[in-house]
Design a protein around this motif. Structure first.
Motif, PDB file in Angstrom:
ATOM      1  N   UNK A 158      13.953  -6.751   3.452  1.00 15.99           N
ATOM      2  CA  UNK A 158      13.244  -5.530   3.839  1.00 15.99           C
ATOM      3  C   UNK A 158      12.140  -5.106   2.888  1.00 15.99           C
ATOM      4  N   UNK A 159      11.628  -6.033   2.074  1.00 18.49           N
ATOM      5  CA  UNK A 159      10.527  -5.732   1.152  1.00 18.49           C
ATOM      6  C   UNK A 159       9.479  -6.837   1.263  1.00 18.49           C
ATOM      7  N   UNK A 160       8.230  -6.432   1.471  1.00 21.60           N
ATOM      8  CA  UNK A 160       7.116  -7.375   1.557  1.00 21.60           C
ATOM      9  C   UNK A 160       6.133  -7.050   0.439  1.00 21.60           C
ATOM     10  N   UNK A 161       5.898  -8.007  -0.442  1.00 20.97           N
ATOM     11  CA  UNK A 161       4.920  -7.830  -1.512  1.00 20.97           C
ATOM     12  C   UNK A 161       3.721  -8.716  -1.212  1.00 20.97           C
ATOM     13  N   UNK A 162       2.528  -8.141  -1.270  1.00 19.83           N
ATOM     14  CA  UNK A 162       1.306  -8.857  -0.910  1.00 19.83           C
ATOM     15  C   UNK A 162       0.309  -8.744  -2.050  1.00 19.83           C
ATOM     16  N   UNK A 163      -0.290  -9.872  -2.428  1.00 22.28           N
ATOM     17  CA  UNK A 163      -1.301  -9.870  -3.482  1.00 22.28           C
ATOM     18  C   UNK A 163      -2.524 -10.654  -3.075  1.00 22.28           C
ATOM     19  N   UNK A 164      -3.685 -10.149  -3.459  1.00 23.18           N
ATOM     20  CA  UNK A 164      -4.920 -10.855  -3.133  1.00 23.18           C
ATOM     21  C   UNK A 164      -6.063 -10.382  -3.995  1.00 23.18           C
TER      22      UNK A 164
ATOM     23  N   UNK B   9       8.427  -1.298  11.914  1.00 24.80           N
ATOM     24  CA  UNK B   9       8.751  -2.306  10.900  1.00 24.80           C
ATOM     25  C   UNK B   9       9.851  -1.786   9.986  1.00 24.80           C
ATOM     26  N   UNK B  10      10.945  -2.514   9.912  1.00 28.05           N
ATOM     27  CA  UNK B  10      12.079  -2.090   9.089  1.00 28.05           C
ATOM     28  C   UNK B  10      11.967  -2.695   7.683  1.00 28.05           C
ATOM     29  N   UNK B  11      10.822  -2.456   7.055  1.00 27.24           N
ATOM     30  CA  UNK B  11      10.580  -2.977   5.717  1.00 27.24           C
ATOM     31  C   UNK B  11       9.481  -2.151   5.065  1.00 27.24           C
ATOM     32  N   UNK B  12       9.502  -2.102   3.751  1.00 27.20           N
ATOM     33  CA  UNK B  12       8.424  -1.481   2.986  1.00 27.20           C
ATOM     34  C   UNK B  12       7.449  -2.572   2.564  1.00 27.20           C
ATOM     35  N   UNK B  13       6.172  -2.234   2.592  1.00 27.25           N
ATOM     36  CA  UNK B  13       5.124  -3.190   2.251  1.00 27.25           C
ATOM     37  C   UNK B  13       4.406  -2.697   0.994  1.00 27.25           C
ATOM     38  N   UNK B  14       4.261  -3.581   0.012  1.00 25.75           N
ATOM     39  CA  UNK B  14       3.601  -3.246  -1.255  1.00 25.75           C
ATOM     40  C   UNK B  14       2.408  -4.175  -1.437  1.00 25.75           C
ATOM     41  N   UNK B  15       1.242  -3.600  -1.716  1.00 26.56           N
ATOM     42  CA  UNK B  15       0.007  -4.377  -1.784  1.00 26.56           C
ATOM     43  C   UNK B  15      -0.687  -4.177  -3.132  1.00 26.56           C
ATOM     44  N   UNK B  16      -1.061  -5.288  -3.751  1.00 25.08           N
ATOM     45  CA  UNK B  16      -1.905  -5.262  -4.945  1.00 25.08           C
ATOM     46  C   UNK B  16      -3.186  -6.016  -4.632  1.00 25.08           C
ATOM     47  N   UNK B  17      -4.300  -5.319  -4.772  1.00 21.55           N
ATOM     48  CA  UNK B  17      -5.616  -5.930  -4.654  1.00 21.55           C
ATOM     49  C   UNK B  17      -6.318  -5.725  -5.999  1.00 21.55           C
ATOM     50  N   UNK B  18      -7.052  -6.711  -6.448  1.00 22.22           N
ATOM     51  CA  UNK B  18      -7.732  -6.603  -7.741  1.00 22.22           C
ATOM     52  C   UNK B  18      -8.909  -5.631  -7.640  1.00 22.22           C
ATOM     53  N   UNK B  19      -8.619  -4.351  -7.835  1.00 24.66           N
ATOM     54  CA  UNK B  19      -9.662  -3.327  -7.737  1.00 24.66           C
ATOM     55  C   UNK B  19     -10.046  -2.777  -9.102  1.00 24.66           C
ATOM     56  N   UNK B  20      -9.298  -3.115 -10.150  1.00 25.16           N
ATOM     57  CA  UNK B  20      -9.595  -2.619 -11.483  1.00 25.16           C
ATOM     58  C   UNK B  20      -9.515  -1.105 -11.549  1.00 25.16           C
ATOM     59  N   UNK B  21     -10.529  -0.480 -12.169  1.00 19.65           N
ATOM     60  CA  UNK B  21     -10.553   0.977 -12.314  1.00 19.65           C
ATOM     61  C   UNK B  21     -11.253   1.668 -11.146  1.00 19.65           C
TER      62      UNK B  21
END
Length: 328
Positions: free
Chosen positions: A4-10, A29-41
Motif C-alpha cells: 500500500x505504498x508507492x514511492x516514485x523518483x525522477x 487507490x488503496x495506497x499512498x503515493x510519495x514522489x521525489x522530483x529533483x527540484x532543489x530549492x
C-alpha cells in the motif's frame, strides 16, 4: 502483507511522465503515493498540477504528518522526504547525489520501515540517484517498476536502476500508472529473492547512519564501510566506501552521499575546472611576460628581454598542452 505504498523518483524528463502516471491512478487507490522530483530549492506548483491532472489529491506534507491511502505526497523543495510506518519526516540533512530532495532517502526509509508493502518506481533522469534506494526496496521484499529507458528522455537513471536492482516490470509512460495498480493488486507472498540476499542488519545500519541529520561518527561508518582516499566534493570531508557495492556508493562523515557514477561526474567537473583555471593562469602569465619583454626591450636590457622571451615560449607550450588535453 498488503502492498500500500508507492514511492516514485525522477529527474530530467520525469515531469511530463508524472502527468500520465497520475491520470491513470483510480480515485479509490488503496495506497499512498510519495514522489521525489529533483527540484532543489526552487518553488514548484507540482502538487496542484498533480491534483488537476489526476483523481487523487496531492500536497506538500508537513513534518510529522500521518500519511494515508488515496493521497499523493510530494517532497518539498530543499527537503528530503522520509517515511516511517505511519508518519512523514522532512529533513534538511546533507545532500545525497548533490540533490535535496533526493530519491534514495525516500526509498531507503520506506523499504526499512515497510518492507514488502512498498513499490519503488524510477522514472527518467540523469546519473543514478534512486538506484541505491531501489536496491533497498528489493532487498526488503518490495517490488520494483522502472520506466522503459527506450521511452525516457534521460536514460541514465532508469538504466542504472535496472543494473543495480532489476525491475519486476518495465513500462512506457502510458503504461506506468496501470502497472502500479497491477503491482498493488498482485500477491505479496514470496517476495524475497534469495539471489539478491543481503546483510539486512548492515542495510539497517546504513539507513540509520544515513538518516542522522547531524552526520555520522567515524566508528559508525567504519562498521559499514571502508575509508577511501577521496575527499567529499561537497564539503571536503573524509569519505567512506560502503561495503555493499550494489550499486557502488560513498558517504562522508557529515552526511553527504554519492553513487559511484555521481562521484565520477563530480570529479570530472572538478578536473575540468582545474584545467580551465590552469589555462587562465598561463594566459595571464603569458600576458605579463609580453609586457615585461616590451619593457625590457624599450630599456635596452637585452638579458631581461631574453629571459622574458623564454617565459613567453614556455607559457605558449604549456597552453598548447592544456588546450589539447581539454579538447580530448
Amino acid at each position: 502483507m498488503t502492498r500500500n505504498v508507492v514511492t516514485i523518483g525522477g529527474s530530467r524528463g520525469a515531469f511530463s511522465v508524472l502527468r500520465e502516471v497520475v491520470a491513470a491512478l483510480p480515485a479509490a487507490l488503496d495506497a499512498a503515493v510519495f514522489i521525489v522530483l529533483h527540484v532543489g530549492k526552487h518553488k514548484s506548483e507540482l502538487p496542484s498540477l498533480l491534483t488537476r491532472w489526476g483523481k487523487l489529491p496531492a500536497s506538500y506534507p508537513q513534518h510529522g504528518d500521518v500519511w494515508k491511502a488515496g493521497h499523493i505526497y510530494v517532497a518539498p523543495p530543499d527537503h528530503h522526504m522520509l517515511i516511517t510506518a505511519d508518519t512523514i519526516q522532512l529533513s534538511h540533512g546533507a545532500k545525497e547525489n548533490f540533490s535535496r530532495p533526493a530519491i534514495d532517502p525516500l526509498f531507503r526509509s520506506a523499504a526499512v520501515a515497510l518492507g514488502s508493502r512498498v513499490i519503488g518506481v524510477i522514472l527518467s533522469g540523469d546519473l543514478d540517484d534512486g538506484a541505491s534506494g531501489l536496491t533497498f526496496v528489493r532487498a526488503f521484499g518490495g517490488r520494483t517498476l522502472i520506466q522503459d529507458p527506450r521511452n525516457a528522455e534521460a536514460t541514465s537513471m532508469p538504466k542504472s536502476a535496472m543494473e543495480a536492482a532489476g525491475a519486476d516490470m518495465l513500462a512506457s509512460p502510458a503504461e506506468l500508472g496501470h502497472a502500479i495498480v497491477a503491482l498493488l493488486q498482485a500477491s505479496s507472498e514470496g517476495e524475497s529473492d534469495p539471489n539478491r540476499e543481503k546483510d539486512m542488519q548492515a542495510l539497517r545500519s546504513e539507513a540509520a547512519t544515513a538518516d542522522n541529520p547531524a552526520g555520522s561518527a567515524f566508528e559508525e561508518l567504519d562498521s559499514i564501510a571502508v575509508r577511501a582516499a577521496i575527499t567529499c566534493p561537497e564539503c571536503g570531508g573524509a569519505m567512506w566506501q560502503l561495503r555493499d557495492t550494489h550499486p557502488l556508493r560513498f558517504r562522508c562523515h557529515t552526511g553527504h552521499a554519492f553513487s559511484g557514477m555521481t562521484l565520477t561526474a563530480a570529479e570530472d567537473k572538478a578536473t575540468e575546472h582545474a584545467m580551465w583555471t590552469a589555462v587562465r593562469a598561463q594566459k595571464e602569465a603569458l600576458a605579463l611576460a609580453r609586457i615585461r619583454a616590451a619593457h625590457a626591450k624599450s630599456d635596452g636590457n637585452r638579458d631581461a628581454y631574453q629571459i622574458e622571451l623564454s617565459r613567453i615560449q614556455q607559457c605558449e607550450r604549456l597552453l598548447k598542452v592544456l588546450q589539447d588535453a581539454i579538447a580530448e
